[in-house]
Design a protein around this motif. Structure first.
Motif, PDB file in Angstrom:
ATOM      1  N   LEU A  96      -2.146 -26.723 -22.502  1.00 13.36           N
ATOM      2  CA  LEU A  96      -2.326 -27.580 -21.326  1.00 13.36           C
ATOM      3  C   LEU A  96      -1.004 -27.942 -20.672  1.00 13.36           C
ATOM      4  CD1 LEU A  96      -5.164 -29.979 -22.572  1.00 13.36           C
ATOM      5  CD2 LEU A  96      -5.368 -28.032 -21.021  1.00 13.36           C
ATOM      6  N   VAL A  97       0.086 -27.873 -21.426  1.00 12.91           N
ATOM      7  CA  VAL A  97       1.425 -28.052 -20.864  1.00 12.91           C
ATOM      8  C   VAL A  97       2.300 -26.893 -21.342  1.00 12.91           C
ATOM      9  CG1 VAL A  97       1.169 -30.564 -20.870  1.00 12.91           C
ATOM     10  CG2 VAL A  97       2.332 -29.452 -22.754  1.00 12.91           C
ATOM     11  N   ASP A  98       3.418 -26.690 -20.632  1.00 14.27           N
ATOM     12  CA  ASP A  98       4.288 -25.549 -20.940  1.00 14.27           C
ATOM     13  C   ASP A  98       5.444 -25.898 -21.866  1.00 14.27           C
ATOM     14  OD1 ASP A  98       3.142 -23.421 -19.101  1.00 14.27           O
ATOM     15  OD2 ASP A  98       3.543 -25.023 -17.661  1.00 14.27           O
ATOM     16  N   GLU A  99       6.063 -27.066 -21.616  1.00 12.79           N
ATOM     17  CA  GLU A  99       7.263 -27.423 -22.374  1.00 12.79           C
ATOM     18  C   GLU A  99       7.250 -28.902 -22.721  1.00 12.79           C
ATOM     19  OE1 GLU A  99       9.460 -25.327 -23.393  1.00 12.79           O
ATOM     20  OE2 GLU A  99       9.004 -23.549 -22.193  1.00 12.79           O
ATOM     21  N   LEU A 100       7.900 -29.239 -23.832  1.00  7.66           N
ATOM     22  CA  LEU A 100       8.117 -30.629 -24.195  1.00  7.66           C
ATOM     23  C   LEU A 100       9.485 -31.054 -23.675  1.00  7.66           C
ATOM     24  CD1 LEU A 100       6.747 -30.772 -27.855  1.00  7.66           C
ATOM     25  CD2 LEU A 100       5.602 -31.454 -25.735  1.00  7.66           C
ATOM     26  N   GLY A 101       9.487 -32.056 -22.834  1.00  4.96           N
ATOM     27  CA  GLY A 101      10.737 -32.521 -22.247  1.00  4.96           C
ATOM     28  C   GLY A 101      10.458 -33.590 -21.215  1.00  4.96           C
ATOM     29  N   GLY A 102      11.488 -34.326 -20.839  1.00  7.89           N
ATOM     30  CA  GLY A 102      11.350 -35.409 -19.882  1.00  7.89           C
ATOM     31  C   GLY A 102      11.672 -34.998 -18.467  1.00  7.89           C
ATOM     32  N   ASP A 133      14.511 -35.095 -16.862  1.00  6.59           N
ATOM     33  CA  ASP A 133      15.724 -34.289 -16.742  1.00  6.59           C
ATOM     34  C   ASP A 133      15.424 -32.800 -16.930  1.00  6.59           C
ATOM     35  OD1 ASP A 133      17.319 -36.426 -16.223  1.00  6.59           O
ATOM     36  OD2 ASP A 133      18.134 -36.612 -18.240  1.00  6.59           O
ATOM     37  N   ALA A 134      14.602 -32.487 -17.930  1.00  2.75           N
ATOM     38  CA  ALA A 134      14.260 -31.091 -18.194  1.00  2.75           C
ATOM     39  C   ALA A 134      13.472 -30.505 -17.035  1.00  2.75           C
ATOM     40  CB  ALA A 134      13.464 -30.981 -19.488  1.00  2.75           C
ATOM     41  N   ALA A 135      12.566 -31.303 -16.462  1.00  4.49           N
ATOM     42  CA  ALA A 135      11.780 -30.831 -15.328  1.00  4.49           C
ATOM     43  C   ALA A 135      12.656 -30.591 -14.105  1.00  4.49           C
ATOM     44  CB  ALA A 135      10.682 -31.844 -15.000  1.00  4.49           C
ATOM     45  N   VAL A 136      13.598 -31.494 -13.852  1.00  8.73           N
ATOM     46  CA  VAL A 136      14.512 -31.336 -12.713  1.00  8.73           C
ATOM     47  C   VAL A 136      15.387 -30.101 -12.904  1.00  8.73           C
ATOM     48  CG1 VAL A 136      16.504 -32.339 -11.534  1.00  8.73           C
ATOM     49  CG2 VAL A 136      14.515 -33.765 -12.062  1.00  8.73           C
ATOM     50  N   ALA A 137      15.865 -29.886 -14.125  1.00 11.70           N
ATOM     51  CA  ALA A 137      16.690 -28.705 -14.401  1.00 11.70           C
ATOM     52  C   ALA A 137      15.901 -27.432 -14.143  1.00 11.70           C
ATOM     53  CB  ALA A 137      17.188 -28.740 -15.844  1.00 11.70           C
ATOM     54  N   ALA A 138      14.634 -27.404 -14.563  1.00 11.68           N
ATOM     55  CA  ALA A 138      13.787 -26.233 -14.325  1.00 11.68           C
ATOM     56  C   ALA A 138      13.555 -26.027 -12.833  1.00 11.68           C
ATOM     57  CB  ALA A 138      12.457 -26.392 -15.049  1.00 11.68           C
ATOM     58  N   ALA A 139      13.350 -27.122 -12.097  1.00  8.98           N
ATOM     59  CA  ALA A 139      13.136 -27.035 -10.652  1.00  8.98           C
ATOM     60  C   ALA A 139      14.372 -26.493  -9.952  1.00  8.98           C
ATOM     61  CB  ALA A 139      12.766 -28.406 -10.099  1.00  8.98           C
ATOM     62  N   ARG A 140      15.542 -26.946 -10.368  1.00  4.54           N
ATOM     63  CA  ARG A 140      16.780 -26.459  -9.757  1.00  4.54           C
ATOM     64  C   ARG A 140      16.988 -24.975 -10.046  1.00  4.54           C
ATOM     65  NH1 ARG A 140      20.212 -31.960 -11.057  1.00  4.54           N
ATOM     66  NH2 ARG A 140      20.253 -32.751  -8.909  1.00  4.54           N
ATOM     67  N   ALA A 141      16.644 -24.578 -11.270  1.00  3.66           N
ATOM     68  CA  ALA A 141      16.794 -23.162 -11.623  1.00  3.66           C
ATOM     69  C   ALA A 141      15.832 -22.293 -10.814  1.00  3.66           C
ATOM     70  CB  ALA A 141      16.557 -22.971 -13.115  1.00  3.66           C
ATOM     71  N   LEU A 142      14.582 -22.696 -10.730  1.00  3.25           N
ATOM     72  CA  LEU A 142      13.597 -21.904  -9.995  1.00  3.25           C
ATOM     73  C   LEU A 142      13.859 -21.923  -8.493  1.00  3.25           C
ATOM     74  CD1 LEU A 142      10.325 -22.920 -11.896  1.00  3.25           C
ATOM     75  CD2 LEU A 142      11.497 -20.712 -11.966  1.00  3.25           C
ATOM     76  N   GLY A 143      14.357 -23.052  -7.995  1.00  5.64           N
ATOM     77  CA  GLY A 143      14.639 -23.156  -6.570  1.00  5.64           C
ATOM     78  C   GLY A 143      16.029 -22.690  -6.190  1.00  5.64           C
ATOM     79  N   LYS A 144      16.832 -22.290  -7.193  1.00  3.94           N
ATOM     80  CA  LYS A 144      18.209 -21.837  -6.979  1.00  3.94           C
ATOM     81  C   LYS A 144      19.022 -22.897  -6.240  1.00  3.94           C
ATOM     82  CE  LYS A 144      16.813 -16.976  -6.961  1.00  3.94           C
ATOM     83  NZ  LYS A 144      16.781 -15.684  -6.233  1.00  3.94           N
ATOM     84  N   VAL A 145      18.944 -24.114  -6.767  1.00  6.76           N
ATOM     85  CA  VAL A 145      19.653 -25.255  -6.194  1.00  6.76           C
ATOM     86  C   VAL A 145      20.802 -25.636  -7.102  1.00  6.76           C
ATOM     87  CG1 VAL A 145      19.448 -27.696  -5.540  1.00  6.76           C
ATOM     88  CG2 VAL A 145      17.577 -26.113  -5.064  1.00  6.76           C
ATOM     89  N   ASP A 146      21.945 -25.931  -6.519  1.00  4.29           N
ATOM     90  CA  ASP A 146      23.119 -26.327  -7.285  1.00  4.29           C
ATOM     91  C   ASP A 146      22.832 -27.570  -8.122  1.00  4.29           C
ATOM     92  OD1 ASP A 146      25.823 -28.014  -7.494  1.00  4.29           O
ATOM     93  OD2 ASP A 146      26.348 -25.896  -7.295  1.00  4.29           O
ATOM     94  N   ALA A 147      23.331 -27.584  -9.339  1.00  2.00           N
ATOM     95  CA  ALA A 147      23.072 -28.691 -10.259  1.00  2.00           C
ATOM     96  C   ALA A 147      23.649 -30.011  -9.752  1.00  2.00           C
ATOM     97  CB  ALA A 147      23.640 -28.375 -11.634  1.00  2.00           C
ATOM     98  N   GLN A 148      24.633 -29.966  -8.870  1.00  3.36           N
ATOM     99  CA  GLN A 148      25.260 -31.176  -8.351  1.00  3.36           C
ATOM    100  C   GLN A 148      24.605 -31.688  -7.076  1.00  3.36           C
ATOM    101  OE1 GLN A 148      27.513 -32.594 -10.333  1.00  3.36           O
ATOM    102  NE2 GLN A 148      27.152 -30.821 -11.663  1.00  3.36           N
ATOM    103  N   ALA A 149      23.665 -30.941  -6.533  1.00  4.68           N
ATOM    104  CA  ALA A 149      23.007 -31.368  -5.299  1.00  4.68           C
ATOM    105  C   ALA A 149      22.190 -32.630  -5.561  1.00  4.68           C
ATOM    106  CB  ALA A 149      22.102 -30.256  -4.775  1.00  4.68           C
ATOM    107  N   PRO A 150      22.243 -33.603  -4.650  1.00  2.00           N
ATOM    108  CA  PRO A 150      21.502 -34.852  -4.857  1.00  2.00           C
ATOM    109  C   PRO A 150      19.991 -34.621  -4.808  1.00  2.00           C
ATOM    110  CG  PRO A 150      22.397 -34.779  -2.637  1.00  2.00           C
ATOM    111  CD  PRO A 150      22.983 -33.609  -3.372  1.00  2.00           C
ATOM    112  N   LEU A 151      19.252 -35.537  -5.420  1.00  3.84           N
ATOM    113  CA  LEU A 151      17.798 -35.472  -5.419  1.00  3.84           C
ATOM    114  C   LEU A 151      17.231 -36.304  -4.271  1.00  3.84           C
ATOM    115  CD1 LEU A 151      17.091 -36.049  -9.220  1.00  3.84           C
ATOM    116  CD2 LEU A 151      17.019 -33.857  -8.018  1.00  3.84           C
ATOM    117  N   GLU A 152      16.114 -35.857  -3.740  1.00  3.89           N
ATOM    118  CA  GLU A 152      15.360 -36.666  -2.780  1.00  3.89           C
ATOM    119  C   GLU A 152      14.240 -37.354  -3.555  1.00  3.89           C
ATOM    120  OE1 GLU A 152      12.668 -36.257   1.301  1.00  3.89           O
ATOM    121  OE2 GLU A 152      13.759 -34.531   0.507  1.00  3.89           O
ATOM    122  N   LEU A 153      14.078 -38.657  -3.331  1.00  3.64           N
ATOM    123  CA  LEU A 153      13.075 -39.420  -4.059  1.00  3.64           C
ATOM    124  C   LEU A 153      11.973 -39.919  -3.133  1.00  3.64           C
ATOM    125  CD1 LEU A 153      15.328 -41.633  -6.367  1.00  3.64           C
ATOM    126  CD2 LEU A 153      14.340 -39.403  -6.863  1.00  3.64           C
TER     127      LEU A 153
END
Length: 624
Positions: free
Chosen positions: A529-535, A537-557
């Motif tokens: 039902l879920v893919d990975e165990l993580g909080g 931060d882990a989800a944001v890191a995965a999103a940046r990797a899939l979206g090819k976004v620089d790790a230092q780019a600010p987040l929109e909330l």
């Protein structure tokens, strides 16, 4: 004067001041200019700074905010307080938001870890209330802080389950004299009010689709069913294992010894030290001063300066656009609270509820923004309206055609909360997250008996066999029950189909693990039902990797910082459910904690008067 007019009047003078010759592009220059030059215009930033300094400066009888030898340019320690409710997004009010945002605490620790002059932090932990998943994420940030070669000393006057799990992540733990440490273990409190309803003459007329779907059990049963006891047992087993693992690892104790300590439960300060649960027994001031170095008191908000206040006020009244990142970035969308139909309280209300129209509009807007390369949907919800869940699911599906959508589950993402997550590109959960509950509940509160006791009698009249079905305050007939159940089964079939498609599994396989059963995040991963165990931060890191976004780019909330427009649009949006006043006198006679839980349950259930079929999970309260 109406609330709307009052707010407009209150900001009118401020808006005028902002339009005077004190433009943002020379606030700092004006502040440094000679007095004669400054007198040419209103020194708005300087005025804000004076007010801020005056409010924050300790009074004569208050504790100093820093040691006498403190110098920010030289090595020093910081003292930080943490207490109260830890939440995903703080609710808004003119007197301050409710709760401390988890993300704010984590980002503050990360910022402090980069301060070259900072030796460490003395964390003063007060009466803390946080879910186990939130504590796990916060503890991870504390470990990162220590990994940056910063010291973390923590002190508390007393410590319960939640506070102690946080304290255990520190280098050293201090407890106040005559304080106590209570590591009694995780517990759940199921509150059943069927007896109260019977006493008041109220009938809870509900149907479940799913053998484990017990959302209405508190209203229809005197005690939890065997299925609910099985579900709660599995959840408590996971949380107990988490607690044992944290304490044994952090305090370097044998797991069996930790289980013995939990069975004992309560320790005086001296006993806690003898059991190696804490390192020192002392008053906070003595504990702090043992660092033998300069120190200063800091706040969680590290942007409290004159320029920041000016910008915040300008955005609030609409004099400046919203603060959104420029360029490619990841957006984090918070979906918090009950899932409801319609607009709800707009963007301001989005801090406490998930309104279908409001969230759908936000997801579509992000999909149209070429700068948004991935979206993280942070969910903390037990569900709600089935139709609203379906509409949000469709919006997520549309968004996924444009960018990756990563779900990050917080404390709860169950029933409708899982429904809206099921179609994401990838799903993250923490081991103690509560999720699943793939099932449907339908019904209504029949108030005819209670109203009759108040001298109110209703006589619904209509044309058509079921004309009064939705308007009546009486229980449904057997024929009407069949109609509702048929509708519920159709919703359940769609729910399972959405999950099966999103998780790439057979319909029957999802139906087997569905049936309204609530799973922990750890078990949900085993079940697919879920893919990975993580909080987050882990989800944001995965999103940046899939979206090819620089790790230092600010987040929109989202929801973003509230504006005056949001406040005005929210007036009149929240109303007490009709009929809830019937219970007010009875609730006043109960223990305040039980009354509050019962009131929240009744408010949720009263929504069935307008939304008769819901994908919602009603879970018991958990001890801190």
């Amino acid at each position: 004067m109406s609330a709307r007019r009052f707010v407009l009047a209150a900001v009118a003078a401020t808006a005028t001041a902002c339009s005077n010759p004190s433009p943002l592009d020379h606030v700092e220059a004006e502040h440094d200019a000679p007095r004669a030059d400054r007198d040419k215009g209103f020194d708005f930033a300087g005025t804000l700074k004076k007010i801020k300094d005056g409010v924050e400066k300790p009074g004569f009888y208050e504790a100093p905010e820093h040691s006498a030898d403190f110098d920010a340019s030289k090595p020093h320690w910081s003292v930080l307080k943490l207490s109260g409710d830890v939440v995903e997004r703080a609710s808004f009010s003119f007197t301050g938001g409710k709760g401390t945002e988890l993300r704010v605490v984590i980002e503050r620790l990360r910022g402090l870890a980069k301060d070259d002059q900072l030796t460490g932090v003395v964390l003063r932990v007060g009466d803390l209330h946080a879910s186990v998943p939130d504590l796990v994420e916060l503890r991870s940030a504390m470990h990162d802080f220590r990994a940056a070669k910063k010291q973390l000393r923590c002190h508390a006057e007393n410590a319960g389950n939640a506070s102690y799990l946080l304290l255990a992540a520190c280098d050293q733990i201090g407890i106040a004299p005559i304080g106590d440490v209570a590591i009694t273990g995780p517990a759940a409190m199921s509150i059943h009010i069927k007896g109260l309803l019977d006493k008041l003459g109220v009938t809870a007329d509900f149907i479940h689709v799913g053998a484990y779907k017990g959302a209405a059990e508190p209203l229809t049963r005197d005690a939890p069913s065997k299925e609910m006891e099985e579900t709660l047992g599995a959840i408590l087993d996971q949380r107990y294992a988490t607690m044992v693992d944290i304490i044994s690892t952090e305090r370097k104790l044998d797991p069996d010894a930790v289980k013995g300590l939990i069975d004992r439960g309560l320790f005086t300060s001296d006993e806690a030290k003898a059991a190696k649960l804490v390192d020192e027994v002392s008053a906070f001031e003595s504990f702090r001063d043992q660092i033998g170095a300069p120190w200063t008191t800091i706040k969680l908000d590290d942007n409290a300066n004159a320029l920041g206040a000016y910008l915040q006020l300008a955005r609030f009244i609409g004099a400046m656009p919203a603060d959104r990142p420029i360029g490619d970035h990841v957006a984090v969308v918070y979906a918090i609270g009950n899932i409801v139909d319609g607009d709800g309280g707009g963007e301001l209300g989005a801090r406490e509820e998930i309104a279908a129209n409001t969230l759908v509009a936000a997801l579509h807007a992000l999909g149209r923004d070429s700068g948004v390369k991935a979206v993280v949907l942070r969910i903390d919800s037990g569900g709600g309206s089935a139709q609203a869940s379906e509409l949000i699911w469709r919006a997520v599906a549309d968004l996924r055609k444009t960018v990756p959508v990563i779900v990050s589950m917080s404390d709860v993402a169950a029933s409708g909360g899982y429904y809206i997550a099921s179609g994401a590109t990838k799903i993250f959960a923490l081991p103690d997250t509560l999720t699943g509950s793939i099932g449907v509940v339908g019904g209504h509160i029949a108030l005819a008996g209670a109203l009759a006791k108040l001298g109110v009698t209703t006589f619904p009249i209509g044309r058509g066999k079921h004309a009064t079905m939705m308007a009546s305050y009486a229980p449904w007939t057997a024929d009407e029950h069949d109609l509702i159940e048929t509708s519920m089964k159709a919703v359940y079939h769609t729910f399972v189909d959405r999950v099966a498609t999103g998780r790439n599994q057979a319909w029957d396989a999802i139906d087997k693990i569905g049936q309204g059963r609530v799973w922990t995040g750890a078990k949900a991963k085993e079940l697919g039902l879920v893919d990975e165990l993580g909080g987050l931060d882990a989800a944001v890191a995965a999103a940046r990797a899939l979206g090819k976004v620089d790790a230092q780019a600010p987040l929109e909330l989202y929801p973003s910082t509230p504006t005056l427009r949001d406040v005005l649009h929210s007036f009149g949006a929240v109303q007490a459910p009709f009929g809830l006043h019937v219970f007010e006198t009875a609730l006043d006679e109960l223990d305040p904690r039980i009354a509050a839980s019962a009131a929240r349950l009744l408010e949720l259930v009263m929504t069935f008067r307008t939304t008769h079929v819901q994908t919602v999970a009603v879970l018991p309260g958990w001890s801190d």
